[in-house]
Each structure stands twice: as structure tokens, then as C-alpha cells.
Scaffold this active site. Structure first.
Site, PDB file in Angstrom:
ATOM      1  N   GLU A  92      -5.151  12.013  -0.017  1.00 40.02           N
ATOM      2  CA  GLU A  92      -4.841  10.494  -0.534  1.00 40.02           C
ATOM      3  C   GLU A  92      -4.167  10.057  -0.901  1.00 40.02           C
ATOM      4  O   GLU A  92      -4.284   9.815  -2.387  1.00 40.02           O
ATOM      5  CB  GLU A  92      -6.013  10.234   0.462  1.00 40.02           C
ATOM      6  CG  GLU A  92      -5.828   8.397   0.676  1.00 40.02           C
ATOM      7  CD  GLU A  92      -7.039   7.515   1.727  1.00 40.02           C
ATOM      8  OE1 GLU A  92      -6.851   6.507   0.907  1.00 40.02           O
ATOM      9  OE2 GLU A  92      -7.785   8.242   1.386  1.00 40.02           O
TER      10      GLU A  92
ATOM     11  N   ASP B 276      -2.378   6.061  -1.744  1.00 37.74           N
ATOM     12  CA  ASP B 276      -3.028   4.613  -1.450  1.00 37.74           C
ATOM     13  C   ASP B 276      -2.034   3.999  -2.045  1.00 37.74           C
ATOM     14  O   ASP B 276      -2.075   3.418  -3.244  1.00 37.74           O
ATOM     15  CB  ASP B 276      -4.108   4.010  -1.355  1.00 37.74           C
ATOM     16  CG  ASP B 276      -5.290   5.148  -0.937  1.00 37.74           C
ATOM     17  OD1 ASP B 276      -5.118   5.650  -0.156  1.00 37.74           O
ATOM     18  OD2 ASP B 276      -6.443   4.724  -1.036  1.00 37.74           O
TER      19      ASP B 276
ATOM     20  N   GLU C 257      -2.258  -0.196  -1.984  1.00 43.02           N
ATOM     21  CA  GLU C 257      -3.090  -1.455  -1.334  1.00 43.02           C
ATOM     22  C   GLU C 257      -2.743  -2.378  -1.751  1.00 43.02           C
ATOM     23  O   GLU C 257      -3.017  -2.817  -3.585  1.00 43.02           O
ATOM     24  CB  GLU C 257      -5.000  -1.134  -2.168  1.00 43.02           C
ATOM     25  CG  GLU C 257      -5.091   0.193  -0.663  1.00 43.02           C
ATOM     26  CD  GLU C 257      -6.377   0.142  -1.111  1.00 43.02           C
ATOM     27  OE1 GLU C 257      -7.463   0.576  -0.486  1.00 43.02           O
ATOM     28  OE2 GLU C 257      -6.956   0.740  -2.406  1.00 43.02           O
TER      29      GLU C 257
END
Length: 291
Positions: free
Chosen positions: A97, A99, A101
Site C-alpha cells: 500500500e 498512502d 492521507e
């Protein structure tokens, strides 16, 4: 669709000159939950968070290597407690993953951007930075470039993080799992703003994130094709070379390296590599990463 991984649309014809294929939201993506929290205004998509639900969308296909970009205008005003995320992820307990954010804040305080990398299900590799602009007043592009050599997080084409392939040092690298592309907005006031001290003020709801400029340039991986075959087809060989596998993007350019140093010196506020409380022994990849 023919077997194996396909480059999107017209992009094939222009791969060598680096032109990008861009598409509307509904060509590449679909809402994945809270369908009633989506608003479509021409090529603009708005996703809202209120006290009943957040919302999220996902790509229709999965990809192995390439570059994904979206332009986002983040929640205006008091966004404390909210998180808007843009990320790539595979599936399963040993997933990979990448990310972005975006952690909301009280009015006048800067948004914080947190990046994270999971490899084979292992995460806790956060970096945080303040942006050099207000991401709520206009659209800015957020990109993830992924190839055999590196994963690069970019903001308006400025690299803000690099995760290099250090397999030669015995460190796993994400290279064998197809990944979907996702975004979501949700309430995370247990941790998002000042460690959870500032809660979401629902009197300011709905909180709205706006999106446009959806681009995926990647090696598309049909679900019906075995992972090992997707790996073969998505790895360059002979004359079937994808632009993201070219030597020119196997590492940062001189200019990009300077940009990354500037970001780290002026805007980074947290780096897990320096967090001796969480990691008494420095994580092994931190000892080798030049960036």
C-alpha cells in the site's frame, strides 16, 4: 479485453514520448460506498463527510507499475478530525500500500500530509509534512509513481517522498501484487488532529473534498489472469518497454533530488526513521535510503 496487462486507451501510441492518458472519473473509477455522498458537476466530483457517513471510490481495474494522479481541493474551513485519503493498495493480509492521507485541522492551521508505505502487510512507516500552499483554496495534483526501482510520492510534480528498491540489501520491495487506486473521506477524530485532542465539529458539516483530473498510466491487470502472468506482462522486456521503466525515471533527476531535500528541510515535521521512541532500533531501510 485481451489477456494480460494493457496500457490504457490511446496511451500506447504515445508511451515513448511520455504523454499521459487522462479520463473522466466514471471511465476509471466507481463509488465503493455511500453512493448518496457523491455529487457530479461536469468533470468535477465532490465527496462529502457528514455525521451519518463518509464516502469512498475505487478504480475499476488493478495495475502493476505506472503513475496515478488526481487533482484534489481539500475540505475548506474547520476540517479538524477529518481525513481525506488517496492511495494504492493490493489485497490480503500481506498487502502492499502507498498512502497519501490529508489530516484536517482547525481553521487557520495548516493541513498535514501523511504518507505511508506498507510492504507485505507491514506499515508504520509514516512521514508527515506541511505543504507550501493552502490545499483548500485550489486544486493541486497528487501523484504516486511506481516502478521496479522506486516509489515516488509527488505533490504538483515535486517529490515529497521516495521509497527505493533495496532488495539487494535483503529488504522486501512491492513488485508482485497488482494494486487498485482508491480515495476516501472519513471521520478519524480519534487520532487525525493533534493526536485526537481536537474532535470533529459536526456543526461545520458537510465536509467536502473535490476532485478532478483523474489519470492512470499503468499496466492494467485483469483479475482473470494469474498473478505470475501479470508480473511477466507488466515487466519490461525487449521492445515492450513502458515509459515508467525507462532509465530516466529509475531514480530522481538532479533537480528532483534538490526538490526533495528542500521539502525535507523546510516542510517535514515527522519521519518514522527518526522516532527512537517507536523504533529503538532504526528500521533497516532507513540506514540505506539516501532520500
Amino acid at each position: 479485453m485481451s489477456k494480460g496487462c494493457l496500457i490504457l486507451g490511446l496511451f500506447v501510441a504515445f508511451a515513448m514520448v511520455g504523454l499521459v492518458s487522462s479520463a473522466r472519473f466514471n471511465e476509471l473509477f466507481q463509488p465503493s460506498w455511500a453512493f448518496d455522498h457523491f455529487t457530479y458537476e461536469g468533470e468535477l466530483l465532490k465527496m462529502k463527510l457528514d455525521n451519518s457517513s463518509g464516502a469512498g471510490f475505487s478504480s475499476k481495474s488493478k495495475y502493476m507499475f505506472g503513475k496515478v494522479t488526481v487533482q484534489i481541493k481539500l475540505v475548506e474551513g474547520d476540517s479538524a478530525g477529518t481525513v481525506t485519503a488517496f492511495y494504492m493498495s493490493s489485497e490480503g493480509p500481506y498487502h502492499n500500500e502507498f498512502d497519501f492521507e490529508f489530516l484536517g485541522n482547525t481553521t487557520g492551521e495548516p493541513y498535514i500530509v501523511q504518507t505511508n508505505v506498507y510492504v507485505n502487510g507491514v506499515g508504520n512507516r509514516e512521514q508527515r509534512l506541511n505543504l507550501w500552499f493552502d490545499p483548500t483554496t485550489d486544486f493541486h495534483s497528487y501523484s504516486i509513481l511506481w516502478n521496479h526501482r522506486q516509489v515516488v510520492f509527488l505533490v504538483d510534480e515535486t517529490p515529497v517522498r521516495v521509497h527505493s528498491n533495496l532488495e539487494h540489501k535483503g529488504i522486501p520491495y512491492p513488485k508482485d501484487q497488482a494494486m487498485g487506486v482508491y480515495s476516501s473521506i472519513w471521520n478519524a477524530d480519534d487520532w487525525a488532529t493533534q493526536g485526537g485532542r481536537v474532535k470533529t465539529d459536526w456543526s461545520h458539516a458537510p465536509f467536502i473534498a473535490s476532485y478532478k483530473g483523474f489519470e492512470i498510466n499503468g499496466c492494467e491487470c485483469p483479475d482473470a489472469v494469474a498473478a505470475v502472468d501479470n508480473m511477466k506482462r507488466c515487466s519490461s522486456g525487449g521492445d515492450k518497454r513502458y515509459w515508467w521503466d525507462e532509465p530516466t525515471v529509475s531514480e530522481l533527476s538532479f533537480h528532483q533530488s534538490h526538490q526533495l531535500l528542500w521539502v525535507k528541510a523546510n516542510h517535514m515535521i515527522y519521519d518514522y526513521c527518526s522516532d527512537t521512541a517507536r523504533f529503538p532500533a532504526t528500521p533497516v531501510e532507513c540506514l540505506h535510503h539516501h532520500h
